[in-house]
Design a protein around this motif. Structure first.
Motif, PDB file in Angstrom:
ATOM      1  N   VAL A 553       0.854  -1.189   0.000  1.00 21.99           N
ATOM      2  CA  VAL A 553       0.000   0.000   0.000  1.00 21.99           C
ATOM      3  C   VAL A 553       0.886   1.234   0.000  1.00 21.99           C
ATOM      4  O   VAL A 553       1.791   1.358   0.844  1.00 21.99           O
ATOM      5  CB  VAL A 553      -0.931   0.036   1.223  1.00 21.99           C
ATOM      6  CG1 VAL A 553      -1.781   1.313   1.213  1.00 21.99           C
ATOM      7  CG2 VAL A 553      -1.822  -1.194   1.275  1.00 21.99           C
ATOM      8  N   THR A 554       0.640   2.149  -0.940  1.00 23.53           N
ATOM      9  CA  THR A 554       1.366   3.418  -0.968  1.00 23.53           C
ATOM     10  C   THR A 554       0.371   4.549  -1.182  1.00 23.53           C
ATOM     11  O   THR A 554      -0.685   4.350  -1.806  1.00 23.53           O
ATOM     12  CB  THR A 554       2.432   3.455  -2.085  1.00 23.53           C
ATOM     13  OG1 THR A 554       1.790   3.274  -3.351  1.00 23.53           O
ATOM     14  CG2 THR A 554       3.475   2.369  -1.878  1.00 23.53           C
ATOM     15  N   THR A 555       0.706   5.744  -0.678  1.00 24.38           N
ATOM     16  CA  THR A 555      -0.178   6.901  -0.822  1.00 24.38           C
ATOM     17  C   THR A 555       0.644   8.142  -1.154  1.00 24.38           C
ATOM     18  O   THR A 555       1.827   8.244  -0.787  1.00 24.38           O
ATOM     19  CB  THR A 555      -0.964   7.172   0.483  1.00 24.38           C
ATOM     20  OG1 THR A 555      -0.044   7.488   1.534  1.00 24.38           O
ATOM     21  CG2 THR A 555      -1.790   5.956   0.884  1.00 24.38           C
ATOM     22  N   ASP A 556       0.023   9.094  -1.849  1.00 26.84           N
ATOM     23  CA  ASP A 556       0.626  10.413  -2.044  1.00 26.84           C
ATOM     24  C   ASP A 556      -0.474  11.390  -2.446  1.00 26.84           C
ATOM     25  O   ASP A 556      -1.605  11.007  -2.729  1.00 26.84           O
ATOM     26  CB  ASP A 556       1.746  10.379  -3.076  1.00 26.84           C
ATOM     27  CG  ASP A 556       1.264   9.991  -4.472  1.00 26.84           C
ATOM     28  OD1 ASP A 556       0.140  10.363  -4.849  1.00 26.84           O
ATOM     29  OD2 ASP A 556       2.021   9.304  -5.186  1.00 26.84           O
ATOM     30  N   VAL A 557      -0.154  12.670  -2.439  1.00 31.97           N
ATOM     31  CA  VAL A 557      -1.092  13.740  -2.800  1.00 31.97           C
ATOM     32  C   VAL A 557      -0.401  14.661  -3.790  1.00 31.97           C
ATOM     33  O   VAL A 557       0.724  15.128  -3.540  1.00 31.97           O
ATOM     34  CB  VAL A 557      -1.546  14.541  -1.567  1.00 31.97           C
ATOM     35  CG1 VAL A 557      -2.504  15.656  -1.987  1.00 31.97           C
ATOM     36  CG2 VAL A 557      -2.193  13.637  -0.535  1.00 31.97           C
ATOM     37  N   ARG A 558      -1.078  14.906  -4.945  1.00 35.38           N
ATOM     38  CA  ARG A 558      -0.522  15.798  -5.965  1.00 35.38           C
ATOM     39  C   ARG A 558      -1.614  16.732  -6.461  1.00 35.38           C
ATOM     40  O   ARG A 558      -2.676  16.269  -6.894  1.00 35.38           O
ATOM     41  CB  ARG A 558       0.049  14.996  -7.135  1.00 35.38           C
ATOM     42  CG  ARG A 558       1.276  14.168  -6.783  1.00 35.38           C
ATOM     43  CD  ARG A 558       1.813  13.460  -8.026  1.00 35.38           C
ATOM     44  NE  ARG A 558       2.961  12.614  -7.711  1.00 35.38           N
ATOM     45  CZ  ARG A 558       3.585  11.848  -8.613  1.00 35.38           C
ATOM     46  NH1 ARG A 558       3.183  11.859  -9.888  1.00 35.38           N
ATOM     47  NH2 ARG A 558       4.603  11.107  -8.238  1.00 35.38           N
ATOM     48  N   ASP A 559      -1.365  18.033  -6.358  1.00 29.40           N
ATOM     49  CA  ASP A 559      -2.293  19.055  -6.860  1.00 29.40           C
ATOM     50  C   ASP A 559      -3.710  18.836  -6.325  1.00 29.40           C
ATOM     51  O   ASP A 559      -4.707  18.945  -7.048  1.00 29.40           O
ATOM     52  CB  ASP A 559      -2.324  19.051  -8.388  1.00 29.40           C
ATOM     53  CG  ASP A 559      -0.962  19.335  -8.997  1.00 29.40           C
ATOM     54  OD1 ASP A 559      -0.210  20.127  -8.395  1.00 29.40           O
ATOM     55  OD2 ASP A 559      -0.651  18.753 -10.060  1.00 29.40           O
ATOM     56  N   GLY A 560      -3.813  18.525  -5.038  1.00 31.83           N
ATOM     57  CA  GLY A 560      -5.112  18.355  -4.409  1.00 31.83           C
ATOM     58  C   GLY A 560      -5.775  17.019  -4.673  1.00 31.83           C
ATOM     59  O   GLY A 560      -6.881  16.774  -4.180  1.00 31.83           O
ATOM     60  N   GLU A 561      -5.124  16.146  -5.447  1.00 39.40           N
ATOM     61  CA  GLU A 561      -5.696  14.832  -5.731  1.00 39.40           C
ATOM     62  C   GLU A 561      -4.976  13.773  -4.901  1.00 39.40           C
ATOM     63  O   GLU A 561      -3.751  13.656  -4.949  1.00 39.40           O
ATOM     64  CB  GLU A 561      -5.575  14.487  -7.218  1.00 39.40           C
ATOM     65  CG  GLU A 561      -6.237  13.161  -7.558  1.00 39.40           C
ATOM     66  CD  GLU A 561      -6.134  12.830  -9.037  1.00 39.40           C
ATOM     67  OE1 GLU A 561      -7.177  12.707  -9.695  1.00 39.40           O
ATOM     68  OE2 GLU A 561      -4.985  12.674  -9.525  1.00 39.40           O
ATOM     69  N   CYS A 562      -5.756  13.025  -4.121  1.00 39.81           N
ATOM     70  CA  CYS A 562      -5.186  11.952  -3.295  1.00 39.81           C
ATOM     71  C   CYS A 562      -5.098  10.669  -4.127  1.00 39.81           C
ATOM     72  O   CYS A 562      -6.021  10.340  -4.890  1.00 39.81           O
ATOM     73  CB  CYS A 562      -6.062  11.718  -2.070  1.00 39.81           C
ATOM     74  SG  CYS A 562      -6.218  13.172  -1.020  1.00 39.81           S
ATOM     75  N   ARG A 563      -4.001   9.948  -3.968  1.00 36.68           N
ATOM     76  CA  ARG A 563      -3.777   8.717  -4.738  1.00 36.68           C
ATOM     77  C   ARG A 563      -3.356   7.594  -3.795  1.00 36.68           C
ATOM     78  O   ARG A 563      -2.421   7.745  -3.010  1.00 36.68           O
ATOM     79  CB  ARG A 563      -2.695   8.952  -5.788  1.00 36.68           C
ATOM     80  CG  ARG A 563      -2.421   7.760  -6.674  1.00 36.68           C
ATOM     81  CD  ARG A 563      -1.327   8.088  -7.685  1.00 36.68           C
ATOM     82  NE  ARG A 563      -1.047   6.970  -8.563  1.00 36.68           N
ATOM     83  CZ  ARG A 563      -0.072   6.958  -9.477  1.00 36.68           C
ATOM     84  NH1 ARG A 563       0.693   8.036  -9.609  1.00 36.68           N
ATOM     85  NH2 ARG A 563       0.116   5.895 -10.231  1.00 36.68           N
ATOM     86  N   ILE A 564      -4.064   6.487  -3.877  1.00 39.21           N
ATOM     87  CA  ILE A 564      -3.772   5.308  -3.057  1.00 39.21           C
ATOM     88  C   ILE A 564      -3.559   4.122  -4.001  1.00 39.21           C
ATOM     89  O   ILE A 564      -4.436   3.810  -4.807  1.00 39.21           O
ATOM     90  CB  ILE A 564      -4.924   5.001  -2.075  1.00 39.21           C
ATOM     91  CG1 ILE A 564      -5.153   6.207  -1.163  1.00 39.21           C
ATOM     92  CG2 ILE A 564      -4.622   3.744  -1.273  1.00 39.21           C
ATOM     93  CD1 ILE A 564      -6.407   6.085  -0.309  1.00 39.21           C
TER      94      ILE A 564
END
Length: 570
Positions: A553-564
């Motif tokens: 499981v990995t997560t990050d946030v770019r330009d207000g968009e959350c990605r899992i």
């Protein structure tokens, strides 16, 4: 590192005491003896002499011993490293009969060597052909390998032979006692006696056959009259080539290779409790050993060699798969080449005893094939692939007269249920792959009942992809839990988009949404007290479950968009 299944007494890498290895190897040689009849059939087809038949059987035994040892190796890309003995391959029978009737045994030997070379070349391509062999196709091949034994096993079990269509009560008695002994020891015995169930059953069968007169004086005289030590008469050896026979022999070697793929897949499965999919590189090394044994057989004057499905079934039934047994069996076969008196013991095996042994091992092969098929999820496409392969494959055994008039060049494809069923499965698998997308998008709305959508989507796509059910269940649970956490915590009111990508060895889900991120950092499960008193406990529980379901499981946030990103090993 493979995990040894609990039902195995001796796993593939387990060492064995020499006496145990020799006894278990002898048991395998008895089962392999059922294939010694094929060279005799080839020689008789063109009116050859008894001396030619003895020579071809002897050299086929030698090639089988060498092939069995080569298959058990695991060095330099040669051999699968499994107990998967080599015997006279039934796939070669039709092409060999055609060669014998066209140009005698020299043409059989020459074309067999050429076919072996082709299989050696084919083995180098195996790792690139995974798309041709999904689990359902491999399962069909393994099941049909067992089913293909039935036309040989049942007539022998009933004591039926050419010119003898009557089953005698004494023959049924011998067959029943032999099979009953094997089954009783396998099911109810304790300790290591189970390892020798087939050997003990065959011994009882020989004794009872001699007592009832089925094993007559002429057969016993053959043992007594055979010399103890002799070298093969190489004056029968010779080679020739006919380009017109290339197609029949190439078809034969392809059928043999596909059968070997099924056998080697079964070896992988029965030796690894965590088995997931065929290891095509390992199978390629096994096919190289298979082709090398066929090449060697042609050069020394034997019949084309192929892996023995019956012996794979025997190793399952006895719980002994150590490759040390392969070295022992191979050595015994090579010794039989120079000790005709010992070889005669196998040649005179009574038909009911032979049939009982084949029935015993065929049961394990058929069930293993069905288990491989059902290890993956099914949909309509795969139902057709499997169903049609069995229907058309079995038609060869049920209605053999329908296929007699076909051109001799394609006869090997229609020579057995295994050949035709495998060809049907391979062709339909390629056809039905048309239109299957390996990447799909799932859109979920936080304010709706998304659970039904999630589970319906994954169940449908799991069947289309032929995925493992356990992986699909974890994936759908992870996505559903993720959506529930997003809704419960109010992280977004916008559409949640999930990109799902499936490959044979992985399932990846990329979930994106505009809003607040979800904390999925590692941590333990909340306690019952935490759930009652801590308002953040439910979020921690969701994070714990999601990490439990997914392998990565990995997560990050770019330009207000959350990605899992959720990764699942497949």
């Amino acid at each position: 590192m493979s995990q040894k299944p609990q039902n195995l007494v001796y796993g593939v890498e387990d060492p064995l005491p020499l006496p145990t290895a020799l006894l278990l190897g002898l048991q395998h040689v008895f089962v392999m003896a059922t294939a010694f009849i094929f060279p005799v059939v080839i020689v008789r087809s063109f009116g050859g002499t008894a001396e030619q038949a003895v020579f071809m059987v002897t050299m086929s035994i030698l090639a089988g011993g060498v092939g069995t040892i080569l298959q058990a190796l695991r060095k330099g890309g040669m051999g699968s490293g499994y107990l998967c003995p080599a015997v006279c391959g039934p796939s070669y029978l039709s092409a060999s009969l055609l060669a014998a009737q066209t140009g005698g045994l020299s043409l059989v030997y020459g074309m067999t060597a050429v076919a072996g070379l082709f299989e050696v070349f084919f083995s180098r391509l195996m790792h690139r052909l995974r798309v041709l062999f999904p689990a359902e196709v491999i399962g069909v091949v393994v099941a049909l390998v067992g089913i293909a034994v039935i036309p040989v096993a049942v007539p022998n079990f009933l004591g039926i032979a050419p010119g003898d269509s009557v089953t005698e009560a004494l023959e049924l008695l011998v067959a029943g006692v032999t099979l009953g002994t094997m089954v009783a020891i396998s099911v109810w015995s304790r300790g290591k006696i189970r390892l020798y169930s087939v050997l003990i059953g065959i011994a009882f069968g020989y004794i009872l056959a001699a007592a009832t007169g089925i094993l007559d004086g002429a057969a016993i005289a053959r043992i007594l009259d055979a010399p103890l030590l002799a070298f093969p008469d190489l004056s029968h050896l010779g080679w020739s080539f006919d380009a017109a026979l290339l197609i029949p022999f190439i078809i034969a070697v392809l059928c043999s290779s596909l059968k070997s793929i099924g056998d080697l897949t079964t070896c992988q499965k029965i030796n690894d409790a965590d088995w997931r999919r065929p290891d095509m590189r390992n199978i390629g090394s096994g096919i190289l050993a298979d082709g090398s044994s066929a090449l060697f057989s042609g050069l020394v004057g034997g019949m084309g060699q192929s892996t023995s499905s019956s012996n794979v079934g025997l190793s399952v039934g006895t719980g002994a798969t150590s490759r040390a047994i392969a070295f022992a069996a191979g050595a015994l076969l090579i010794a039989l080449t120079f000790f005709p008196k010992l070889a005669s013991v196998f040649v005179i095996m009574p038909s009911p005893v032979m049939g009982a042994g084949l029935v015993f091992v065929a049961a394990f092969m058929i069930v293993n094939g069905l288990q491989i098929i059902m290890s993956r999820m099914m949909d309509t496409r795969k139902t057709f692939v499997i169903g049609f392969a069995f229907i058309f494959g079995l038609s060869v055994d049920i209605f053999p007269e329908f296929f007699i008039a076909l051109p001799t060049s394609v006869q090997p494809v229609f020579s057995s249920s295994l050949a035709l069923g495998t060809a049907t499965a391979l062709i339909l698998n390629l056809i039905f792959r048309i239109g299957i997308a390996r990447r799909k998008t799932l859109r979920l709305e936080p304010g709706t009942d998304f659970s039904d959508t999630v589970f319906s989507f994954f169940e449908a796509m799991g069947g289309t992809w032929g995925a493992r059910k356990e992986v699909i269940q974890r994936a759908e649970s992870a996505v559903n839990e993720l959506m529930e956490a997003i809704v419960f915590l109010g992280l977004t009111r916008e559409t949640v988009r999930a990109e799902i990508t499936f490959e044979e060895d992985s399932l990846d889900i990329d979930v994106r949404y505009p809003g607040k991120p979800l904390d999925l950092s590692p941590g333990g499960a909340p306690t019952d007290t935490d759930l009652l008193e801590d308002e953040n406990a439910l979020a921690r529980l969701s994070a714990f479950l999601i990490r439990k379901y997914a392998d990565v499981v990995t997560t990050d946030v770019r330009d207000g968009e959350c990605r899992i990103r959720l990764h699942f090993d497949h």
